[in-house]
Design a protein around this motif. Structure first.
Motif, PDB file in Angstrom:
ATOM      1  N   LEU A  69     -33.328 -11.207 -72.671  1.00  0.00           N
ATOM      2  CA  LEU A  69     -34.149 -10.622 -73.732  1.00  0.00           C
ATOM      3  C   LEU A  69     -33.489 -10.771 -75.097  1.00  0.00           C
ATOM      4  CD1 LEU A  69     -36.443  -8.890 -74.895  1.00  0.00           C
ATOM      5  CD2 LEU A  69     -35.145  -6.849 -74.183  1.00  0.00           C
ATOM      6  N   TRP A  70     -32.250 -10.299 -75.223  1.00  0.00           N
ATOM      7  CA  TRP A  70     -31.621 -10.290 -76.539  1.00  0.00           C
ATOM      8  C   TRP A  70     -31.184 -11.676 -76.980  1.00  0.00           C
ATOM      9  CZ3 TRP A  70     -32.955  -6.555 -79.349  1.00  0.00           C
ATOM     10  CH2 TRP A  70     -33.175  -5.287 -78.783  1.00  0.00           C
ATOM     11  N   VAL A  89     -39.688 -21.056 -68.451  1.00  0.00           N
ATOM     12  CA  VAL A  89     -39.492 -19.682 -67.985  1.00  0.00           C
ATOM     13  C   VAL A  89     -38.994 -19.676 -66.539  1.00  0.00           C
ATOM     14  CG1 VAL A  89     -40.670 -17.533 -67.403  1.00  0.00           C
ATOM     15  CG2 VAL A  89     -41.159 -18.675 -69.574  1.00  0.00           C
ATOM     16  N   GLY A  90     -39.669 -20.437 -65.675  1.00  0.00           N
ATOM     17  CA  GLY A  90     -39.256 -20.489 -64.279  1.00  0.00           C
ATOM     18  C   GLY A  90     -37.858 -21.053 -64.119  1.00  0.00           C
ATOM     19  N   GLY A  91     -37.566 -22.127 -64.847  1.00  0.00           N
ATOM     20  CA  GLY A  91     -36.240 -22.719 -64.777  1.00  0.00           C
ATOM     21  C   GLY A  91     -35.154 -21.763 -65.233  1.00  0.00           C
ATOM     22  N   THR A  92     -35.433 -21.010 -66.303  1.00  0.00           N
ATOM     23  CA  THR A  92     -34.456 -20.042 -66.814  1.00  0.00           C
ATOM     24  C   THR A  92     -34.161 -18.958 -65.797  1.00  0.00           C
ATOM     25  OG1 THR A  92     -35.138 -20.434 -69.108  1.00  0.00           O
ATOM     26  CG2 THR A  92     -33.991 -18.358 -68.643  1.00  0.00           C
ATOM     27  N   TYR A  93     -35.221 -18.395 -65.219  1.00  0.00           N
ATOM     28  CA  TYR A  93     -35.028 -17.302 -64.258  1.00  0.00           C
ATOM     29  C   TYR A  93     -34.242 -17.772 -63.032  1.00  0.00           C
ATOM     30  CZ  TYR A  93     -35.931 -14.027 -60.512  1.00  0.00           C
ATOM     31  OH  TYR A  93     -35.775 -13.177 -59.449  1.00  0.00           O
ATOM     32  N   PHE A  94     -34.671 -18.848 -62.424  1.00  0.00           N
ATOM     33  CA  PHE A  94     -34.026 -19.309 -61.193  1.00  0.00           C
ATOM     34  C   PHE A  94     -32.600 -19.785 -61.457  1.00  0.00           C
ATOM     35  CE2 PHE A  94     -38.527 -20.037 -59.796  1.00  0.00           C
ATOM     36  CZ  PHE A  94     -38.511 -19.096 -58.777  1.00  0.00           C
ATOM     37  N   PHE A  95     -32.413 -20.491 -62.591  1.00  0.00           N
ATOM     38  CA  PHE A  95     -31.084 -21.010 -62.884  1.00  0.00           C
ATOM     39  C   PHE A  95     -30.094 -19.893 -63.184  1.00  0.00           C
ATOM     40  CE2 PHE A  95     -27.910 -22.428 -65.981  1.00  0.00           C
ATOM     41  CZ  PHE A  95     -27.254 -23.381 -65.222  1.00  0.00           C
ATOM     42  N   LEU A  96     -30.473 -18.954 -64.057  1.00  0.00           N
ATOM     43  CA  LEU A  96     -29.538 -17.892 -64.421  1.00  0.00           C
ATOM     44  C   LEU A  96     -29.241 -16.969 -63.240  1.00  0.00           C
ATOM     45  CD1 LEU A  96     -30.633 -16.880 -68.039  1.00  0.00           C
ATOM     46  CD2 LEU A  96     -28.649 -18.233 -67.323  1.00  0.00           C
ATOM     47  N   SER A 156     -43.832 -24.474 -71.267  1.00  0.00           N
ATOM     48  CA  SER A 156     -43.172 -23.176 -71.430  1.00  0.00           C
ATOM     49  C   SER A 156     -43.057 -22.438 -70.093  1.00  0.00           C
ATOM     50  CB  SER A 156     -43.932 -22.321 -72.446  1.00  0.00           C
ATOM     51  OG  SER A 156     -43.924 -22.939 -73.722  1.00  0.00           O
ATOM     52  N   LEU A 157     -44.078 -22.559 -69.249  1.00  0.00           N
ATOM     53  CA  LEU A 157     -44.004 -21.945 -67.918  1.00  0.00           C
ATOM     54  C   LEU A 157     -42.877 -22.576 -67.105  1.00  0.00           C
ATOM     55  CD1 LEU A 157     -47.802 -21.644 -66.999  1.00  0.00           C
ATOM     56  CD2 LEU A 157     -46.219 -19.789 -67.592  1.00  0.00           C
ATOM     57  N   GLY A 158     -42.722 -23.889 -67.227  1.00  0.00           N
ATOM     58  CA  GLY A 158     -41.597 -24.539 -66.562  1.00  0.00           C
ATOM     59  C   GLY A 158     -40.261 -24.046 -67.099  1.00  0.00           C
ATOM     60  N   THR A 174     -38.248 -15.105 -73.612  1.00  0.00           N
ATOM     61  CA  THR A 174     -37.955 -13.758 -74.099  1.00  0.00           C
ATOM     62  C   THR A 174     -38.912 -12.735 -73.492  1.00  0.00           C
ATOM     63  OG1 THR A 174     -37.182 -14.710 -76.188  1.00  0.00           O
ATOM     64  CG2 THR A 174     -37.634 -12.354 -76.165  1.00  0.00           C
ATOM     65  N   MET A 175     -40.173 -13.114 -73.312  1.00  0.00           N
ATOM     66  CA  MET A 175     -41.126 -12.229 -72.644  1.00  0.00           C
ATOM     67  C   MET A 175     -40.694 -11.949 -71.208  1.00  0.00           C
ATOM     68  SD  MET A 175     -44.754 -13.757 -74.062  1.00  0.00           S
ATOM     69  CE  MET A 175     -45.697 -12.745 -72.905  1.00  0.00           C
ATOM     70  N   LEU A 176     -40.148 -12.966 -70.530  1.00  0.00           N
ATOM     71  CA  LEU A 176     -39.602 -12.766 -69.183  1.00  0.00           C
ATOM     72  C   LEU A 176     -38.506 -11.716 -69.208  1.00  0.00           C
ATOM     73  CD1 LEU A 176     -39.049 -13.628 -66.166  1.00  0.00           C
ATOM     74  CD2 LEU A 176     -37.448 -15.316 -67.124  1.00  0.00           C
ATOM     75  N   GLY A 177     -37.575 -11.833 -70.174  1.00  0.00           N
ATOM     76  CA  GLY A 177     -36.500 -10.852 -70.278  1.00  0.00           C
ATOM     77  C   GLY A 177     -37.014  -9.466 -70.592  1.00  0.00           C
ATOM     78  N   GLY A 178     -38.021  -9.380 -71.467  1.00  0.00           N
ATOM     79  CA  GLY A 178     -38.569  -8.081 -71.825  1.00  0.00           C
ATOM     80  C   GLY A 178     -39.247  -7.401 -70.655  1.00  0.00           C
ATOM     81  N   ILE A 179     -40.048  -8.146 -69.885  1.00  0.00           N
ATOM     82  CA  ILE A 179     -40.735  -7.564 -68.727  1.00  0.00           C
ATOM     83  C   ILE A 179     -39.723  -7.149 -67.665  1.00  0.00           C
ATOM     84  CG2 ILE A 179     -42.325  -8.070 -66.834  1.00  0.00           C
ATOM     85  CD1 ILE A 179     -43.812  -9.951 -68.776  1.00  0.00           C
ATOM     86  N   GLY A 180     -38.741  -8.012 -67.415  1.00  0.00           N
ATOM     87  CA  GLY A 180     -37.723  -7.676 -66.416  1.00  0.00           C
ATOM     88  C   GLY A 180     -36.902  -6.461 -66.806  1.00  0.00           C
ATOM     89  N   SER A 181     -36.645  -6.299 -68.119  1.00  0.00           N
ATOM     90  CA  SER A 181     -35.836  -5.171 -68.587  1.00  0.00           C
ATOM     91  C   SER A 181     -36.525  -3.828 -68.371  1.00  0.00           C
ATOM     92  CB  SER A 181     -35.508  -5.346 -70.077  1.00  0.00           C
ATOM     93  OG  SER A 181     -34.686  -6.473 -70.288  1.00  0.00           O
ATOM     94  N   LEU A 182     -37.854  -3.854 -68.254  1.00  0.00           N
ATOM     95  CA  LEU A 182     -38.588  -2.607 -68.009  1.00  0.00           C
ATOM     96  C   LEU A 182     -38.255  -2.022 -66.637  1.00  0.00           C
ATOM     97  CD1 LEU A 182     -42.125  -3.590 -69.385  1.00  0.00           C
ATOM     98  CD2 LEU A 182     -40.380  -2.202 -70.526  1.00  0.00           C
ATOM     99  N   PHE A 183     -37.777  -2.867 -65.741  1.00  0.00           N
ATOM    100  CA  PHE A 183     -37.532  -2.431 -64.369  1.00  0.00           C
ATOM    101  C   PHE A 183     -36.051  -2.403 -64.016  1.00  0.00           C
ATOM    102  CE2 PHE A 183     -41.656  -4.532 -64.647  1.00  0.00           C
ATOM    103  CZ  PHE A 183     -42.496  -3.559 -64.126  1.00  0.00           C
TER     104      PHE A 183
END
Length: 299
Positions: free
Chosen positions: A42-43, A82-89, A78-80, A191-200
């Protein structure tokens, strides 16, 4: 001096992008000791958006009047991302950086084959042989590295699939679509992925050390975004893609210097093979360009 060909320009941009991405990865991996994944994403994303937005404004690249087709491609790319960022990190936070990077070195093969299948790009036998030999070198690194195919290895493979989609899609975009603007939209998605994930997840306050690591990750991420987007829009994918192997060399060096992960002999041999195939591909392009340059006729 002869002008630089599109393929060589794309290769140099790809090398710069992979170096930047890998240094960013090292910062993020170091940051994982203190900050949860989604909060870090997110940040880091907020910083990337601010910098890319300023760059777009300064360069006159804020283009919201693009055709519907281009917006569809930007969204899919952008969807690619987002998915790549989540799985890779996720994999990076739980595996050695060199092992994750080694798995991602299958990208030149997957991207080149996808370009041949979906974009009808030619793939000569010499380049195909070089890519295959490079992939064999990657296998040498994966096997002795101790990274069994567990859940996090599968996450790294999922990242390969997402990044392949990202790079093939960007090839379909018109060159009139600004690269920095494409990077900005991708950064918004991540960043939207990070924001949504941070809610949980539980948030953690940043220390001075974590803040500096985040700033470093953000800076190199921006460079990686811009270089990688631009690289895939110059030259043939089958030529440019093998230069992703640069990230493997950088990851091995950072693994030793920063994280104390010493590679064994088979890992070094594999990395040498990978570098050699990239240099051979560059050599073939240089020879091919010399043959294409017409010889001036005398009068």
């Amino acid at each position: 001096m002869a002008p630089i060909s599109e393929n060589i320009r794309g290769a140099l941009l790809m090398m710069g992008g992979m170096c930047a991405y890998t240094v960013n990865d090292a910062f993020m991996k170091a940051l994982s000791d203190e900050i949860p994944l989604f909060e870090a994403v997110l940040w880091r994303g907020v910083g990337a958006i601010i910098c890319l937005l300023i760059m777009c404004r300064m360069m006159g690249q804020l283009r919201f009047d693009l055709p519907r087709r281009e917006w569809g491609l930007i969204t899919l790319r952008s969807l690619g991302e987002v998915g790549g960022t989540y799985f890779f990190l996720t994999a990076l936070f739980n595996m050695p950086i060199a092992n994750v990077s080694a798995i991602l070195q299958s990208l030149p093969l997957t991207v080149s084959l996808s370009a041949m299948i979906f974009l009808n790009e030619p793939l000569g036998w010499r380049r195909m042989a070089a890519i295959s030999i490079g992939f064999a070198g990657v296998l040498l690194i994966i096997q002795p590295g101790g990274a069994d195919f567990n859940l996090f290895s599968m996450y790294a493979l999922a990242a390969v699939a997402c990044i392949t989609l990202r790079d093939v899609v960007v090839r379909r975009m018109s060159r009139d679509v600004p690269s920095v603007f494409v990077a900005l939209i991708a950064a918004v998605g991540v960043t939207m992925l990070g924001g949504i994930g941070s809610l949980f997840t539980e948030t953690v306050p940043f220390t001075t050390k974590a803040t500096l690591q985040l700033l470093g990750a953000t800076g190199f991420l921006i460079c990686g975004y811009i270089f990688s987007v631009t690289a895939m829009r110059w030259g043939e994918i089958s030529f440019v893609a093998p230069f992703r192997y640069t990230s493997l060399v950088v990851a091995l060096v950072l693994g030793v210097v920063v994280f104390g992960e010493w590679p064994n002999m088979l890992t070094i041999i594999g990395a040498t093979i990978v570098v050699a195939t990239g240099l051979f591909t560059l050599y073939r392009e240089s020879r091919y360009r010399v043959r294409r340059v017409p010889v001036p006729s005398g009068r």
